[in-house]
Each structure stands twice: as structure tokens, then as C-alpha cells.
Enzyme design. Sequence first.
Site, PDB file in Angstrom:
ATOM      1  N   TYR A  76     107.387  39.205  52.821  1.00 28.71           N
ATOM      2  CA  TYR A  76     106.340  38.173  52.814  1.00 28.71           C
ATOM      3  C   TYR A  76     106.833  36.760  52.585  1.00 28.71           C
ATOM      4  CZ  TYR A  76     102.894  41.830  52.950  1.00 28.71           C
ATOM      5  OH  TYR A  76     102.130  42.888  53.354  1.00 28.71           O
ATOM      6  N   ALA A 103     106.803  31.747  55.456  1.00 30.65           N
ATOM      7  CA  ALA A 103     106.502  31.129  54.164  1.00 30.65           C
ATOM      8  C   ALA A 103     107.695  31.270  53.223  1.00 30.65           C
ATOM      9  CB  ALA A 103     105.282  31.791  53.552  1.00 30.65           C
ATOM     10  N   PRO A 105     109.044  30.490  49.015  1.00 32.50           N
ATOM     11  CA  PRO A 105     108.351  30.413  47.722  1.00 32.50           C
ATOM     12  C   PRO A 105     107.724  29.028  47.479  1.00 32.50           C
ATOM     13  CG  PRO A 105     110.457  31.531  47.481  1.00 32.50           C
ATOM     14  CD  PRO A 105     110.416  30.985  48.880  1.00 32.50           C
ATOM     15  N   ILE A 109     101.456  27.263  54.393  1.00 27.13           N
ATOM     16  CA  ILE A 109     100.198  26.587  54.737  1.00 27.13           C
ATOM     17  C   ILE A 109      99.146  26.986  53.710  1.00 27.13           C
ATOM     18  CG2 ILE A 109      98.351  26.385  56.442  1.00 27.13           C
ATOM     19  CD1 ILE A 109     100.764  25.179  57.651  1.00 27.13           C
ATOM     20  N   ASN A 110      98.566  25.996  53.111  1.00 24.33           N
ATOM     21  CA  ASN A 110      97.538  26.213  52.095  1.00 24.33           C
ATOM     22  C   ASN A 110      96.163  26.229  52.769  1.00 24.33           C
ATOM     23  OD1 ASN A 110      95.553  25.713  50.118  1.00 24.33           O
ATOM     24  ND2 ASN A 110      97.074  24.743  48.790  1.00 24.33           N
ATOM     25  N   GLU A 145      97.099  35.755  56.519  1.00 17.76           N
ATOM     26  CA  GLU A 145      95.756  35.625  55.934  1.00 17.76           C
ATOM     27  C   GLU A 145      95.425  34.183  55.556  1.00 17.76           C
ATOM     28  OE1 GLU A 145      94.692  38.516  53.020  1.00 17.76           O
ATOM     29  OE2 GLU A 145      95.440  40.197  54.215  1.00 17.76           O
ATOM     30  N   ASP A 186      91.578  41.047  57.622  1.00 15.00           N
ATOM     31  CA  ASP A 186      90.565  41.779  58.364  1.00 15.00           C
ATOM     32  C   ASP A 186      89.191  41.372  57.846  1.00 15.00           C
ATOM     33  OD1 ASP A 186      89.571  43.669  60.170  1.00 15.00           O
ATOM     34  OD2 ASP A 186      89.274  45.084  58.519  1.00 15.00           O
ATOM     35  N   ARG A 191      86.688  39.010  63.155  1.00 13.21           N
ATOM     36  CA  ARG A 191      87.782  39.767  63.771  1.00 13.21           C
ATOM     37  C   ARG A 191      88.139  39.223  65.140  1.00 13.21           C
ATOM     38  NH1 ARG A 191      85.413  44.994  61.774  1.00 13.21           N
ATOM     39  NH2 ARG A 191      86.671  45.370  59.925  1.00 13.21           N
ATOM     40  N   GLU A 246      99.439  45.233  58.035  1.00  9.99           N
ATOM     41  CA  GLU A 246      99.304  45.849  56.707  1.00  9.99           C
ATOM     42  C   GLU A 246      98.218  46.900  56.849  1.00  9.99           C
ATOM     43  OE1 GLU A 246      97.735  43.665  53.273  1.00  9.99           O
ATOM     44  OE2 GLU A 246      99.548  42.448  53.317  1.00  9.99           O
ATOM     45  N   TYR A 279     101.380  49.392  53.568  1.00  7.20           N
ATOM     46  CA  TYR A 279     101.456  48.684  52.308  1.00  7.20           C
ATOM     47  C   TYR A 279     101.484  49.730  51.204  1.00  7.20           C
ATOM     48  CZ  TYR A 279     100.497  44.977  48.966  1.00  7.20           C
ATOM     49  OH  TYR A 279     100.594  44.091  47.936  1.00  7.20           O
TER      50      TYR A 279
END
Length: 358
Positions: A76, A103, A105, A109-110, A145, A186, A191, A246, A279
Site C-alpha cells: 500500500y 502513495a 508515507p 492524494i488527500n 479509495e 466499493d 460503482r 482487495e 486481504y
Amino acid sequence: MRLVGCLLFFCSAVLAIPTISVKGSKFFTSDGDQFYIKGVAYTASANNANNIVNGSQCELDAPRIKELGANTIRVYSVDPTLDHDKCMDAFANAGIYVLVDMATPVFFINRITPEWTKELRNAFAQVIDGFQKYDNLLGFFAGNEIINDPKSTGAAAYAKAVIADMKAYRDLMQYRKIPIGYSAADLDDLRLQQQDYFNCGSDDISADFFGTNRYSWCGASSFTKSGYDTMYSQVDGYSIPYFLSETGCLGSGDFRIFDDQIALLGRQMNDRLSGNIIYQWGEQPNGYGLVSYANTESGTGAVKTKQDFSNLKSQWATLEPAGVKASDYDPTLTRRDCPEFTSGVWNIRANDQLPTLG
Ligand SMILES: *[C@@H]1O[C@H](CO)[C@@H](O)[C@H](O)[C@H]1NC(C)=O
């Protein structure tokens, strides 16, 4: 690197693991075979900061992940200032590909206050520079996400700007066509909008693949009860690979049986879907682990497998979809139209330009 062709004491060649690329709605190896993702989210430690930098740990884990039957791990977040050689080699030696979220640490993108800045772009470029040299790098997620409710749909444009600009960077640097895609939450009501949005537009701005994090097959479920029937029909004619980035709902039992795998990787869906990522590898307080580490806190040491590991391993052992050969596959697929602006649901107009740097 894998050693092949060893005769007596003489090894004639050291061959790299085949690279993966996208053709139409499928992944293919450079040997021309279709590639289905049997993946696990590789979350050794809870803090995600120093992922795939401990070579000794990767050398312990890679054979166990191979034993599970996985061919892919997902990570991730990576710190591009650190050295990932030992880990990437350990996974390559086990025939395992790596999907890396861009990404870091520090830089991502926020979704609340999305921006596309030079700092972000440089950090993502550093991730690409660092990982492009590994043949077992499967691809990059430009975001995970980033959209998680109607309020954050505007941020989709920033995630897509990342895809557009980082594909341009990849091509400018003449790296191989490493797939760059997106991993969606999701969301019942969003969707199709997300699936269409990351696919629409010209080749140079749209995603190379689309993943969705989906937990709708829980316990004793089915193709219809899980809503996979609808998902399957919504992927009909989709022009890029689609997979679950996931999955692995816990359900209410003591362990998972993973019979969703039969639907996903079996004949029911494998003509349209490209596999899935379970996951997750290491046990954490959320209970999703397939294995637990000797040192739970740091995610180091030998692993002890849980019942879930054995169950998933048994399912995967029976599911080896061959798919099609790249040479026999010449699809004519069209990109989706961009979703319509819908007030309070999807806050981007179909013909809006993507944000530019700065
Ligand atoms: C790296 O992994 C090894 C093997 O499990 C472990 O002994 C060592 O403590 C780890 N190093 C760090 C910095 O976590």
C-alpha cells in the site's frame, strides 16, 4: 531472477521473470500467456512505513506466499528513498509479482483537500524510477479509495490527473509500459461512475486497469447474493483489465472458506475478470490475516499459518485458468463514456478538464 536450464554443473542461462503488460481487457505475460492475479495484500507491519525493505523478512515470507499459491502481492505504500532490491528479488525468485501503490508515507492524494502539486508528482516519479527496473513489478496504483462518498467524488479528477501525468512520465522516460491504474472503494451508489470515470477519455489520460475493493461475498454466499452477477454484467465489454484489488469478507464464521474464488477464477467469471487480491497476509487486530508472525507487533520472524491460509491454498490449487493467448486475442473494445454530473452523487462534469500540476 530465476535460474533455468541447469545441466550438470553448468547453468546455461539466467532468465528474468516475464514482465506483465495489458492488452485489451486482460493482463499478459511477456511469454504471451494470460495472467490472472492470485494476490495477497502484503501488510507485514501495522504502520505501513517501511514496506518491503527488510530483505531477510521477505526471504522468509516469499516461499510461504508461494506455498499459498499466490502469484502477486500488493503493497500500500513504499518509501522511495529506501532500497527494495532484496525484497523484490526474493519475490521474483518465488515467481511473485508486486503491485505497488504510488502513495508514500509522506505523499498521497488527500480526499478532503485534494491537490496535484510538484511535490506529489516528484515523489510519485521517484517511486516509478525506483521500481521500474524490477521485472516482477506488475503495476502501480495511482490511488486507493480516494473517493469514498459523494462528497469526495471531486477528488476523482485528481486521481485521474495522477494517472495521466505519471503515464506521460513513464513514457517520457522510456520505461516499459508498466500498467498504472486505480483501486476503488466499493460504494453501492458509485460503482459504475467510478468504473466508467477511470476508463473514459483518451488512452493517455485513462487508467490501464481498474481494481475495486469489494467485501460483498461473506460467509455462505453466492454469485447472486453477493451481487457478483451485477458486477459481472457491468464488466461486459469493459476495455481494460478489471479485478478485485482487495477482497475476503470475514463473514460470521471462525474462518473463511473462500468459495468466492470458484466464481471469480473459474468459468463463471474468468472471461471478464482478471483475478483478485485477498486481504491480507499478516494478522492484525482486524482479524483478516492469513498468517501470524512470531513478532506480531513488528511483523517479523517466522509465520504460523491460520485455517484461512489452508482454505485459500486448497481453493487456489484447483483454479488455474488458462485464459487466452495474447496471439489469439485481438479485441475491439471501446472506452466508456464519462459519467454524467449528478448533483449530490457525482460531482464532476463529463467534459471537465483534469487538474494540471500546481
Ligand atoms: C528483519 O527481519 C528479520 C527476520 O525476521 C528480523 O530478525 C529483523 O529484526 C528484521 N529487522 C527489522 C529492522 O525489523
